[in-house]
Design an enzyme around this catalytic site. Structure first.
Site, PDB file in Angstrom:
ATOM      1  N   ARG A 163      14.988 -29.320   1.178  1.00  0.00           N
ATOM      2  CA  ARG A 163      15.184 -30.700   1.599  1.00  0.00           C
ATOM      3  C   ARG A 163      14.090 -31.059   2.614  1.00  0.00           C
ATOM      4  O   ARG A 163      13.373 -30.184   3.101  1.00  0.00           O
ATOM      5  CB  ARG A 163      16.556 -30.869   2.232  1.00  0.00           C
ATOM      6  CG  ARG A 163      17.715 -30.645   1.263  1.00  0.00           C
ATOM      7  CD  ARG A 163      19.031 -30.539   2.002  1.00  0.00           C
ATOM      8  NE  ARG A 163      19.307 -31.759   2.756  1.00  0.00           N
ATOM      9  CZ  ARG A 163      20.052 -31.805   3.853  1.00  0.00           C
ATOM     10  NH1 ARG A 163      20.579 -30.706   4.363  1.00  0.00           N
ATOM     11  NH2 ARG A 163      20.269 -32.945   4.463  1.00  0.00           N
ATOM     12  N   SER A 203      14.458 -32.770   5.684  1.00  0.00           N
ATOM     13  CA  SER A 203      14.794 -32.997   7.094  1.00  0.00           C
ATOM     14  C   SER A 203      14.023 -32.013   7.974  1.00  0.00           C
ATOM     15  O   SER A 203      13.517 -30.991   7.510  1.00  0.00           O
ATOM     16  CB  SER A 203      16.297 -32.809   7.325  1.00  0.00           C
ATOM     17  OG  SER A 203      16.643 -31.435   7.220  1.00  0.00           O
ATOM     18  N   LYS A 227      25.960 -22.551   4.618  1.00  0.00           N
ATOM     19  CA  LYS A 227      27.245 -23.268   4.713  1.00  0.00           C
ATOM     20  C   LYS A 227      27.295 -24.485   3.789  1.00  0.00           C
ATOM     21  O   LYS A 227      28.366 -24.984   3.484  1.00  0.00           O
ATOM     22  CB  LYS A 227      27.543 -23.665   6.156  1.00  0.00           C
ATOM     23  CG  LYS A 227      26.714 -24.785   6.735  1.00  0.00           C
ATOM     24  CD  LYS A 227      27.056 -24.992   8.205  1.00  0.00           C
ATOM     25  CE  LYS A 227      26.247 -26.085   8.852  1.00  0.00           C
ATOM     26  NZ  LYS A 227      26.715 -27.429   8.641  1.00  0.00           N
ATOM     27  N   ASP A 228      26.122 -24.986   3.338  1.00  0.00           N
ATOM     28  CA  ASP A 228      26.082 -26.121   2.406  1.00  0.00           C
ATOM     29  C   ASP A 228      26.181 -25.687   0.945  1.00  0.00           C
ATOM     30  O   ASP A 228      26.288 -26.529   0.056  1.00  0.00           O
ATOM     31  CB  ASP A 228      24.760 -26.896   2.566  1.00  0.00           C
ATOM     32  CG  ASP A 228      24.652 -27.596   3.914  1.00  0.00           C
ATOM     33  OD1 ASP A 228      25.711 -27.891   4.512  1.00  0.00           O
ATOM     34  OD2 ASP A 228      23.524 -27.841   4.359  1.00  0.00           O
ATOM     35  N   THR A 272      31.719 -37.193  14.057  1.00  0.00           N
ATOM     36  CA  THR A 272      31.576 -36.066  13.128  1.00  0.00           C
ATOM     37  C   THR A 272      32.001 -36.516  11.744  1.00  0.00           C
ATOM     38  O   THR A 272      32.938 -37.307  11.612  1.00  0.00           O
ATOM     39  CB  THR A 272      32.399 -34.835  13.544  1.00  0.00           C
ATOM     40  OG1 THR A 272      32.240 -33.811  12.539  1.00  0.00           O
ATOM     41  CG2 THR A 272      33.883 -35.144  13.687  1.00  0.00           C
ATOM     42  N   SER A 314      32.586 -34.073   9.462  1.00  0.00           N
ATOM     43  CA  SER A 314      33.147 -32.829   8.920  1.00  0.00           C
ATOM     44  C   SER A 314      34.659 -32.820   9.042  1.00  0.00           C
ATOM     45  O   SER A 314      35.208 -32.947  10.142  1.00  0.00           O
ATOM     46  CB  SER A 314      32.560 -31.640   9.695  1.00  0.00           C
ATOM     47  OG  SER A 314      33.388 -30.508   9.595  1.00  0.00           O
ATOM     48  N   ARG A 329      36.530 -30.257   8.660  1.00  0.00           N
ATOM     49  CA  ARG A 329      36.875 -29.048   9.422  1.00  0.00           C
ATOM     50  C   ARG A 329      36.850 -29.334  10.922  1.00  0.00           C
ATOM     51  O   ARG A 329      37.785 -28.985  11.654  1.00  0.00           O
ATOM     52  CB  ARG A 329      35.870 -27.930   9.095  1.00  0.00           C
ATOM     53  CG  ARG A 329      35.988 -26.693   9.979  1.00  0.00           C
ATOM     54  CD  ARG A 329      34.868 -25.707   9.702  1.00  0.00           C
ATOM     55  NE  ARG A 329      33.555 -26.237   9.995  1.00  0.00           N
ATOM     56  CZ  ARG A 329      32.996 -26.276  11.194  1.00  0.00           C
ATOM     57  NH1 ARG A 329      33.668 -25.813  12.239  1.00  0.00           N
ATOM     58  NH2 ARG A 329      31.796 -26.769  11.374  1.00  0.00           N
ATOM     59  N   ARG A 330      35.787 -29.981  11.376  1.00  0.00           N
ATOM     60  CA  ARG A 330      35.678 -30.286  12.806  1.00  0.00           C
ATOM     61  C   ARG A 330      36.741 -31.297  13.235  1.00  0.00           C
ATOM     62  O   ARG A 330      37.315 -31.187  14.318  1.00  0.00           O
ATOM     63  CB  ARG A 330      34.267 -30.796  13.131  1.00  0.00           C
ATOM     64  CG  ARG A 330      33.219 -29.700  13.055  1.00  0.00           C
ATOM     65  CD  ARG A 330      31.812 -30.240  13.148  1.00  0.00           C
ATOM     66  NE  ARG A 330      30.831 -29.161  13.142  1.00  0.00           N
ATOM     67  CZ  ARG A 330      29.593 -29.284  12.684  1.00  0.00           C
ATOM     68  NH1 ARG A 330      29.178 -30.450  12.178  1.00  0.00           N
ATOM     69  NH2 ARG A 330      28.755 -28.270  12.715  1.00  0.00           N
ATOM     70  N   LYS A 331      36.999 -32.281  12.385  1.00  0.00           N
ATOM     71  CA  LYS A 331      38.030 -33.278  12.706  1.00  0.00           C
ATOM     72  C   LYS A 331      39.388 -32.600  12.899  1.00  0.00           C
ATOM     73  O   LYS A 331      40.103 -32.868  13.867  1.00  0.00           O
ATOM     74  CB  LYS A 331      38.128 -34.325  11.587  1.00  0.00           C
ATOM     75  CG  LYS A 331      36.950 -35.293  11.540  1.00  0.00           C
ATOM     76  CD  LYS A 331      37.065 -36.216  10.323  1.00  0.00           C
ATOM     77  CE  LYS A 331      35.854 -37.152  10.221  1.00  0.00           C
ATOM     78  NZ  LYS A 331      35.885 -37.976   8.999  1.00  0.00           N
ATOM     79  N   ARG A 383      26.425 -39.900  10.185  1.00  0.00           N
ATOM     80  CA  ARG A 383      25.535 -39.264   9.210  1.00  0.00           C
ATOM     81  C   ARG A 383      24.117 -39.258   9.761  1.00  0.00           C
ATOM     82  O   ARG A 383      23.835 -39.826  10.806  1.00  0.00           O
ATOM     83  CB  ARG A 383      25.586 -40.021   7.870  1.00  0.00           C
ATOM     84  CG  ARG A 383      26.928 -39.935   7.136  1.00  0.00           C
ATOM     85  CD  ARG A 383      27.246 -38.544   6.628  1.00  0.00           C
ATOM     86  NE  ARG A 383      26.133 -37.935   5.902  1.00  0.00           N
ATOM     87  CZ  ARG A 383      25.826 -38.171   4.633  1.00  0.00           C
ATOM     88  NH1 ARG A 383      26.552 -39.025   3.932  1.00  0.00           N
ATOM     89  NH2 ARG A 383      24.815 -37.570   4.048  1.00  0.00           N
ATOM     90  N   GLY A 384      23.220 -38.639   9.009  1.00  0.00           N
ATOM     91  CA  GLY A 384      21.837 -38.518   9.446  1.00  0.00           C
ATOM     92  C   GLY A 384      21.527 -37.090   9.865  1.00  0.00           C
ATOM     93  O   GLY A 384      22.429 -36.264  10.052  1.00  0.00           O
ATOM     94  N   VAL A 426      19.898 -34.017  12.376  1.00  0.00           N
ATOM     95  CA  VAL A 426      20.289 -33.656  13.752  1.00  0.00           C
ATOM     96  C   VAL A 426      19.660 -34.585  14.801  1.00  0.00           C
ATOM     97  O   VAL A 426      20.385 -35.151  15.631  1.00  0.00           O
ATOM     98  CB  VAL A 426      19.967 -32.166  14.023  1.00  0.00           C
ATOM     99  CG1 VAL A 426      20.177 -31.827  15.495  1.00  0.00           C
ATOM    100  CG2 VAL A 426      20.843 -31.271  13.152  1.00  0.00           C
ATOM    101  N   THR A 462      18.585 -37.632  14.501  1.00  0.00           N
ATOM    102  CA  THR A 462      19.142 -38.977  14.308  1.00  0.00           C
ATOM    103  C   THR A 462      20.526 -39.081  14.946  1.00  0.00           C
ATOM    104  O   THR A 462      20.854 -40.075  15.608  1.00  0.00           O
ATOM    105  CB  THR A 462      19.241 -39.310  12.806  1.00  0.00           C
ATOM    106  OG1 THR A 462      17.936 -39.271  12.249  1.00  0.00           O
ATOM    107  CG2 THR A 462      19.846 -40.683  12.567  1.00  0.00           C
ATOM    108  N   ARG A 463      21.338 -38.058  14.753  1.00  0.00           N
ATOM    109  CA  ARG A 463      22.693 -38.080  15.338  1.00  0.00           C
ATOM    110  C   ARG A 463      22.635 -38.077  16.867  1.00  0.00           C
ATOM    111  O   ARG A 463      23.409 -38.783  17.519  1.00  0.00           O
ATOM    112  CB  ARG A 463      23.495 -36.873  14.835  1.00  0.00           C
ATOM    113  CG  ARG A 463      23.784 -36.940  13.346  1.00  0.00           C
ATOM    114  CD  ARG A 463      24.653 -35.791  12.920  1.00  0.00           C
ATOM    115  NE  ARG A 463      24.642 -35.650  11.466  1.00  0.00           N
ATOM    116  CZ  ARG A 463      25.592 -35.066  10.772  1.00  0.00           C
ATOM    117  NH1 ARG A 463      26.642 -34.570  11.384  1.00  0.00           N
ATOM    118  NH2 ARG A 463      25.507 -34.964   9.462  1.00  0.00           N
ATOM    119  N   CYS A 478      32.037 -27.895   1.036  1.00  0.00           N
ATOM    120  CA  CYS A 478      31.852 -28.042   2.484  1.00  0.00           C
ATOM    121  C   CYS A 478      32.632 -29.225   3.039  1.00  0.00           C
ATOM    122  O   CYS A 478      32.568 -29.502   4.227  1.00  0.00           O
ATOM    123  CB  CYS A 478      30.379 -28.093   2.857  1.00  0.00           C
ATOM    124  SG  CYS A 478      29.355 -29.156   1.883  1.00  0.00           S
TER     125      CYS A 478
END
Length: 298
Positions: A10, A12, A80-81, A128, A130, A132-134, A150-151, A153, A155-156, A245
């Site tokens: 990718r 990024s 993880k993706d 977030t 995710s 999982r994180r939520k 989104r975006g 790292v 950008t966030r 994921c």
């Protein structure tokens, strides 16, 4: 003529860091490599959270297609993706060292409250996408307001800086690898045994065509078996739950000096459902993931 290995990645900053890391590792074993940027579905769709994008592998499918079509020879993925089953004709041949597997909560200093759990006021807005994180954030602080973000790292982090959120949560591995300066924020680095990361978080996976036996043989020199022993358990838990994921699942496995395995997992049926957390230990990986599923579903 010496072969040049074509790496698919990718575009990024973090993905390019990963591709450049792999290029340097290949050079150490005498292999020359070029980097080919491929846009994935996850890169193109920026207005939906992960659980609303159809299918699995939305950060990997186009790269895997390029591998199968022989447009590239080797793909580097954030493990993880990566779906737990490779498409027919492709294999994961090697995995990298494991960078910091933890999640980091990054808080704007002007809203940080030292004496509160997670240093956040009641009703604080956390970014977030995710599930999982939520699920884990709501387990600790059910009053938090969770908003999708989104975006890439940087950008966030910019969105946090602009005040769109009180805090955001990111993988420590990406921040560490990009050497980002977070001194303007307060940062909580979660214990991965308490706030449990995604399966294989912090690990890179190197994927090739099954038929490319020569490259597969050469890549074994890069393979970290100790890391694979643990990520295999984590990803087995994910596979048994038939999850991608977007599943609200954390799984983190370590191996001690005596060779015993310790597995922490957290699972919720949805991002807002009650969270179940478990810890298991075993002298062997055999059926450790299966035991975890029994406990999580029990």
């Amino acid at each position: 003529m010496k072969r040049e290995v074509r790496i698919g990645t990718r575009g990024s900053k973090l993905a390019l860091w990963q591709a450049n890391y792999l290029q340097a590792e290949l050079a150490k074993i005498g292999l020359s490599a070029s980097i080919n940027i491929i846009k994935t579905k996850g890169d193109k769709i920026q207005d939906l959270s992960f659980d609303k994008i159809e299918g699995k592998g939305f950060f990997t499918k186009e790269i895997e297609d390029a591998l199968l079509n022989e447009e590239v020879d080797l793909a580097v993925h954030s493990m993880k993706d990566l779906p737990t089953t490779s498409p027919e004709g492709l294999v994961i041949t090697a995995v990298s060292y494991r960078e910091d597997p933890t999640d980091w909560l990054i808080i704007r200093k002007e809203v940080s409250v030292k004496n509160k759990l997670l240093q956040l006021e009641k009703g604080a807005v956390v970014g977030t996408s995710s599930a999982r994180r939520k699920a884990q954030l709501l387990h600790f602080r059910s009053d938090l307001v969770l908003k999708d973000i989104r975006g890439n790292v940087p950008t966030r982090i910019d969105k946090l800086r602009q005040g769109q959120f009180d805090a955001i949560i990111l993988a420590g591995a990406g921040i560490t690898r990009l050497e980002l300066d977070l001194s303007e924020f307060d940062v909580i680095k979660f214990d991965p045994k308490e706030f449990i990361p995604a399966p294989a978080q912090g690990v890179l996976a190197f994927q090739v065509r099954e038929s490319d036996k020569e490259l597969r043989r050469q890549l074994r020199a890069l393979h970290k078996q100790e890391v694979a022993d643990c990520t295999n358990v984590e990803r087995r838990v994910l596979k048994l739950l038939d999850g991608g994921c977007h599943l609200p699942l954390g799984a983190y496995c370590t191996k001690d000096h005596e060779g015993n395995y310790h597995l922490w997992a957290a699972y919720a049926e949805t991002a807002t459902a009650p969270l179940k957390q478990i810890r298991l230990s075993s002298s062997t990986r055999f059926e450790l993931a299966e035991e975890a599923i029994k406990s999580l579903k029990g």
